[in-house]
Design an enzyme around this catalytic site. Structure first.
Site, PDB file in Angstrom:
ATOM      1  N   LYS A   1      26.423  -4.942  -1.277  1.00 27.51           N
ATOM      2  CA  LYS A   1      27.799  -4.724  -1.431  1.00 27.51           C
ATOM      3  C   LYS A   1      28.433  -4.157  -0.170  1.00 27.51           C
ATOM      4  CE  LYS A   1      27.569  -3.767  -6.342  1.00 27.51           C
ATOM      5  NZ  LYS A   1      27.857  -2.771  -7.144  1.00 27.51           N
TER       6      LYS A   1
ATOM      7  N   ARG B   1      11.390   3.917   4.360  1.00 28.20           N
ATOM      8  CA  ARG B   1      10.938   2.779   5.214  1.00 28.20           C
ATOM      9  C   ARG B   1      11.932   1.915   5.723  1.00 28.20           C
ATOM     10  NH1 ARG B   1       5.650  -1.272   4.798  1.00 28.20           N
ATOM     11  NH2 ARG B   1       4.737   0.712   5.202  1.00 28.20           N
TER      12      ARG B   1
ATOM     13  N   HIS C   1       4.117   5.760  11.690  1.00 34.89           N
ATOM     14  CA  HIS C   1       3.900   5.553  10.292  1.00 34.89           C
ATOM     15  C   HIS C   1       3.035   6.767  10.054  1.00 34.89           C
ATOM     16  CE1 HIS C   1       3.064   4.063   6.552  1.00 34.89           C
ATOM     17  NE2 HIS C   1       2.546   2.894   6.811  1.00 34.89           N
TER      18      HIS C   1
ATOM     19  N   ARG D   1       0.935  -1.279   0.021  1.00 40.76           N
ATOM     20  CA  ARG D   1      -0.051  -0.020   0.033  1.00 40.76           C
ATOM     21  C   ARG D   1       0.758   1.263  -0.217  1.00 40.76           C
ATOM     22  NH1 ARG D   1      -2.904  -3.736   1.825  1.00 40.76           N
ATOM     23  NH2 ARG D   1      -0.977  -4.505   2.484  1.00 40.76           N
ATOM     24  N   THR D   2       1.974   1.373   0.903  1.00 41.73           N
ATOM     25  CA  THR D   2       2.491   2.581   1.156  1.00 41.73           C
ATOM     26  C   THR D   2       3.291   2.994  -0.117  1.00 41.73           C
ATOM     27  OG1 THR D   2       2.488   1.997   3.650  1.00 41.73           O
ATOM     28  CG2 THR D   2       3.837   3.855   2.598  1.00 41.73           C
TER      29      THR D   2
HETATM   30  N1   CP Z   1      -0.358  -0.148   5.898  1.00 42.54           N
HETATM   31  C1   CP Z   1       0.583  -0.078   5.141  1.00 42.54           C
HETATM   32  O1   CP Z   1       1.716   0.185   5.644  1.00 42.54           O
HETATM   33  O2   CP Z   1       0.778  -1.386   4.315  1.00 42.54           O
HETATM   34  P1   CP Z   1       1.998  -1.734   3.645  1.00 42.54           P
HETATM   35  O3   CP Z   1       2.883  -2.405   4.388  1.00 42.54           O
HETATM   36  O4   CP Z   1       1.541  -2.665   2.668  1.00 42.54           O
HETATM   37  O5   CP Z   1       2.833  -0.440   3.032  1.00 42.54           O
END
Ligand code: CP
Length: 298
Positions: free
Chosen positions: A83, A105, A133, A55-56
């Protein structure tokens, strides 16, 4: 000034409401590309995900493209990370290649601690370990605002592995900001100690009739060293099933950040129930991230 987006706690209530308003604008005008597809023309964003995402990552990419920007998807597994290149050197490389912002992330809760001070471009937290998040927080707030026309004073239950959830981390910051009542439900070992008076632990069955929204969370197995989960037992004790749903107010909504486990935290048939906003959250993720990318680079 470089505009990083690392934690909802760095923003005022009016900053967050402005982002929600702008996200709502993008939602309303989603079928009028001429109004929006030039706003970030000539910008390039890098998506840098050291943890898996559907999603993100995809919604940041779609958000950038809807605004006319381009996206570089950096995949650590196929890169010089293999590496031995460090996170810092990887991000610094992307900065020197000329990207306009990095969506990042990582599994480390503290990865952003000093990092942002070393960059002259916006860093956007797309999920940092168990910390926060914040773009998920923004899309959750957008979904609640659309539903109830307000955020102040809403009653929200969060059920599941709250202790290891960065989604819950951001939602709890927002709850404090908007004076929401938050009830933490689930196995006691997976609940944090509430740190403010508007956040309390509660029994799921006791609290369900009182809440405006129920946020279900999956058990974050990747953040546990030794947790044995019996899906059937968990579903019986803490999962949302039809009987529990019937205890909720008819206007209350079901939220889940995804990915969800059908038959564990939510019964299969409830994922797309009329009270579920799970796929609406995903759509809103694009609009919230459009607002964010525009804010960060304007
Ligand atoms: N909600 C969310 O962070 O989903 P993903 O891990 O698929 O990005």
């Amino acid at each position: 000034m470089i505009k990083h987006f690392l934690s909802l706690s760095s923003f005022s209530k009016s900053d967050i409401l402005s982002l929600i308003d702008r996200a709502q604008f993008f939602s309303v005008h989603q079928n009028q590309p001429d109004k929006i597809n030039h706003l970030l023309k000539n910008k390039i964003f890098a998506n840098v995900f050291y943890e898996p995402s559907t999603r993100t990552r995809c919604s940041f990419e779609i958000a950038a493209k809807r605004l006319g920007a381009e996206v570089v998807n950096f995949v650590p597994e196929n890169s010089s990370v293999k590496k031995g290149e460090t996170v810092y050197d990887t991000l610094k490389t992307l900065e020197s290649l000329g990207v306009d912002g990095i969506v990042f992330r990582h599994s480390d809760d503290r990865v952003f601690d000093d990092l942002h001070q070393k960059f002259n471009l916006p860093l956007i937290n797309a999920g940092a370990g168990k910390f926060e998040h914040p773009s998920q927080g923004l899309l959750d707030l957008l979904t609640l605002q659309q539903e109830f026309g307000k955020l102040e004073g809403l009653k929200i239950a969060i059920c599941g592995d709250v202790k290891h959830s960065r989604v819950a981390g951001s939602l709890m910051v927002a709850a404090q900001m908007f004076n929401m009542e938050v009830y933490l439900c689930g196995p006691d070992a997976l609940l944090p100690h509430p740190e403010s008076s508007n956040i309390k632990k509660a029994s799921l069955d006791d609290i369900l009739p009182k809440v405006d929204a129920l946020m279900l969370l999956r058990i974050q197995l990747e953040r546990h060293e030794s947790l044995e989960l019996n899906a059937e037992t968990y579903h019986k004790q803490f999962g949302l099933n039809s009987e529990r749903l019937s205890q909720m107010k008819k206007e209350a909504i079901i939220l889940h950040p995804g990915p969800f486990n059908r038959g564990v935290e939510i019964s299969d048939e409830l994922v797309e129930h009329s009270q579920s906003r799970i796929f609406k959250q995903m759509s809103n993720g694009v609009f919230a991230r459009m607002a964010l990318l525009e804010w960060a680079t304007k």
